[in-house]
Design a protein around this motif. Structure first.
Motif, short mmCIF file in Angstrom:
data_model
loop_
_atom_site.label_atom_id
_atom_site.label_comp_id
_atom_site.label_asym_id
_atom_site.label_seq_id
_atom_site.Cartn_x
_atom_site.Cartn_y
_atom_site.Cartn_z
N LEU A 80 0.81 -1.22 0.00
CA LEU A 80 0.00 0.00 0.00
C LEU A 80 0.84 1.27 0.00
O LEU A 80 0.34 2.35 -0.30
CB LEU A 80 -0.95 0.01 1.20
N THR A 81 2.10 1.17 0.36
CA THR A 81 2.98 2.35 0.32
C THR A 81 3.95 2.29 -0.85
O THR A 81 4.76 3.21 -1.02
CB THR A 81 3.78 2.49 1.63
N GLU A 82 3.86 1.22 -1.64
CA GLU A 82 4.78 1.09 -2.77
C GLU A 82 4.44 2.10 -3.87
O GLU A 82 3.30 2.24 -4.28
CB GLU A 82 4.71 -0.33 -3.36
N ARG A 83 5.42 2.81 -4.30
CA ARG A 83 5.30 3.76 -5.41
C ARG A 83 6.71 4.14 -5.83
O ARG A 83 7.63 4.07 -5.03
CB ARG A 83 4.51 5.00 -4.97
N ALA A 84 6.86 4.53 -7.06
CA ALA A 84 8.19 4.88 -7.56
C ALA A 84 8.82 5.94 -6.66
O ALA A 84 8.23 6.98 -6.40
CB ALA A 84 8.09 5.39 -8.99
N GLY A 85 10.01 5.68 -6.18
CA GLY A 85 10.73 6.62 -5.33
C GLY A 85 10.58 6.33 -3.85
O GLY A 85 11.42 6.75 -3.05
N ASN A 86 9.52 5.64 -3.44
CA ASN A 86 9.33 5.29 -2.03
C ASN A 86 10.31 4.18 -1.63
O ASN A 86 10.57 3.26 -2.41
CB ASN A 86 7.90 4.85 -1.77
N ARG A 87 10.80 4.27 -0.41
CA ARG A 87 11.76 3.29 0.08
C ARG A 87 11.13 2.49 1.23
O ARG A 87 10.35 3.02 2.02
CB ARG A 87 13.04 3.97 0.57
N LEU A 88 11.52 1.21 1.32
CA LEU A 88 10.99 0.33 2.36
C LEU A 88 12.14 -0.34 3.08
O LEU A 88 13.05 -0.89 2.45
CB LEU A 88 10.07 -0.73 1.73
N PRO A 105 16.45 0.60 4.10
CA PRO A 105 15.39 0.95 3.14
C PRO A 105 15.93 1.14 1.73
O PRO A 105 16.93 1.81 1.51
CB PRO A 105 14.83 2.26 3.70
N ARG A 106 15.24 0.53 0.78
CA ARG A 106 15.56 0.67 -0.63
C ARG A 106 14.25 0.69 -1.43
O ARG A 106 13.19 0.43 -0.90
CB ARG A 106 16.44 -0.49 -1.13
N THR A 107 14.38 0.98 -2.69
CA THR A 107 13.21 1.01 -3.57
C THR A 107 13.13 -0.30 -4.37
O THR A 107 14.09 -1.07 -4.40
CB THR A 107 13.28 2.19 -4.55
N GLY A 108 12.00 -0.51 -5.00
CA GLY A 108 11.88 -1.61 -5.94
C GLY A 108 11.07 -2.79 -5.42
O GLY A 108 11.06 -3.08 -4.23
#
Length: 317
Positions: free
Chosen positions: A116-124, A153-156
């Motif tokens: 639900l928080t995944e989007r281009a540029g967002n990091r987890l 935290p990284r993207t993808g």
């Protein structure tokens, strides 16, 4: 009803979780997703009347003075968001008497936050608590299979799936074994220099000592506390003399479930405990979501997200 993860292989479980939050049959989670927790953000969106539970730091005093009715500011979430998942892997999370164990429910909750928080540029990123070999905790920043593990935290999408696989594969903690606590995991996050973002803490919150670290984390981040509950933690069945074990200490005790008064006292104490957990989370400045092992947890997540959308005026995160 949402299938359990218990019988699935890790690959099947990952695929199942991904489908739940990208192609949900009801279409409730398609398109832009509303925020799991208000903000964080700085760009002004609008104001609305204050309701009980709003963050008083968002008070719009100009609008309040102009209308004589308390108002709060709504902000648009930052375009790039760093989300941390703090997952409690203590022994009590390995308990479950309904459709799944709490550890499975915790993975589902982590997947909900991730997708639900995944989007281009967002990091987890993620932090998992646990115990070291033989039950002895390792260093707080250890990267082995035991002890507290931090995944930067990284993207993808591949990074997201790596975090969920780590959550699925995390080892069980032997009853009574020494283990790193939820407070230790929150302490790791508190020590990081990251700027504010969203933190999802997934735990049953049955241990003590997490209150102050949670409050400290909530000062820098928007925090969503996801509480996992099993029905047997709320009430006992009438099955005669029942042997129960405290998973954190390993101690066993026989309880007379045939006695109605005993079951009533147990249920009353359990309700008081859960009410105290909820109050403590709110006092720390965190949002609260309770998920149960005997319910359709996906629908409960959807309901929470939709409630957040209405509460924040329909904005998407």
């Amino acid at each position: 009803m949402t299938p359990t993860l218990r019988e699935l292989t890790p690959e099947q479980a990952l695929k199942h979780l991904e489908l739940l939050f990208t192609r949900h049959p009801d279409g409730l989670l398609q398109g832009d997703h509303p925020a799991l927790a208000p903000g964080p953000g700085d760009e002004m969106a609008e104001t609305r009347p204050y309701v009980v539970g709003d963050d008083v730091r968002r008070m719009d005093w100009n609008a309040t003075a102009r209308t004589t009715v308390p108002h709060v500011r709504l902000t648009l979430a930052d375009r790039e968001l760093t989300t941390w998942i703090v997952l409690d892997a203590s022994a009590s999370m390995d308990f479950g008497t309904a459709r799944m164990e709490k550890r499975d429910l915790a993975v589902g909750a982590a997947a909900a936050v991730a997708f639900l928080t995944e989007r281009a540029g967002n990091r987890l990123g993620a932090i998992f608590s646990g115990s070291g070999p033989g039950g002895h905790p390792q260093g707080r920043r250890g990267t082995g299979p035991h002890g507290i593990r931090r995944i930067p935290p990284r993207t993808g999408r591949q990074h997201l799936l790596t975090i969920l696989r780590t959550a699925l594969d995390r080892p069980r903690v032997a009853p009574g074994a020494s283990a790193d606590s939820l407070a230790d995991a929150l302490g790791v996050l508190r020590a990081l220099p990251d700027r504010g973002g969203l933190v999802a803490v997934v735990s049953d919150f049955l241990e003590t000592g997490w209150e102050r670290p949670l409050r400290a984390v909530a000062r820098r981040h928007q925090v969503l506390a996801i509480e996992t509950v099993d029905p047997r933690e709320l009430e006992l069945p009438a099955v005669g003399l029942l042997t129960v074990m405290d998973p954190e200490t390993g101690r066993r005790r026989e309880v007379p479930t045939h006695a109605r008064k005993f079951r009533d006292r147990y249920a009353e104490a359990a309700l008081e405990q859960r009410a105290l957990i909820k109050r403590t989370i709110h006092r720390a400045g965190a949002a609260h979501l309770r998920l149960r092992t005997d319910r359709d947890w996906v629908r409960d997540v959807v309901k929470y997200v939709e409630d957040q959308r209405r509460r924040t005026g329909g904005g998407a995160a």
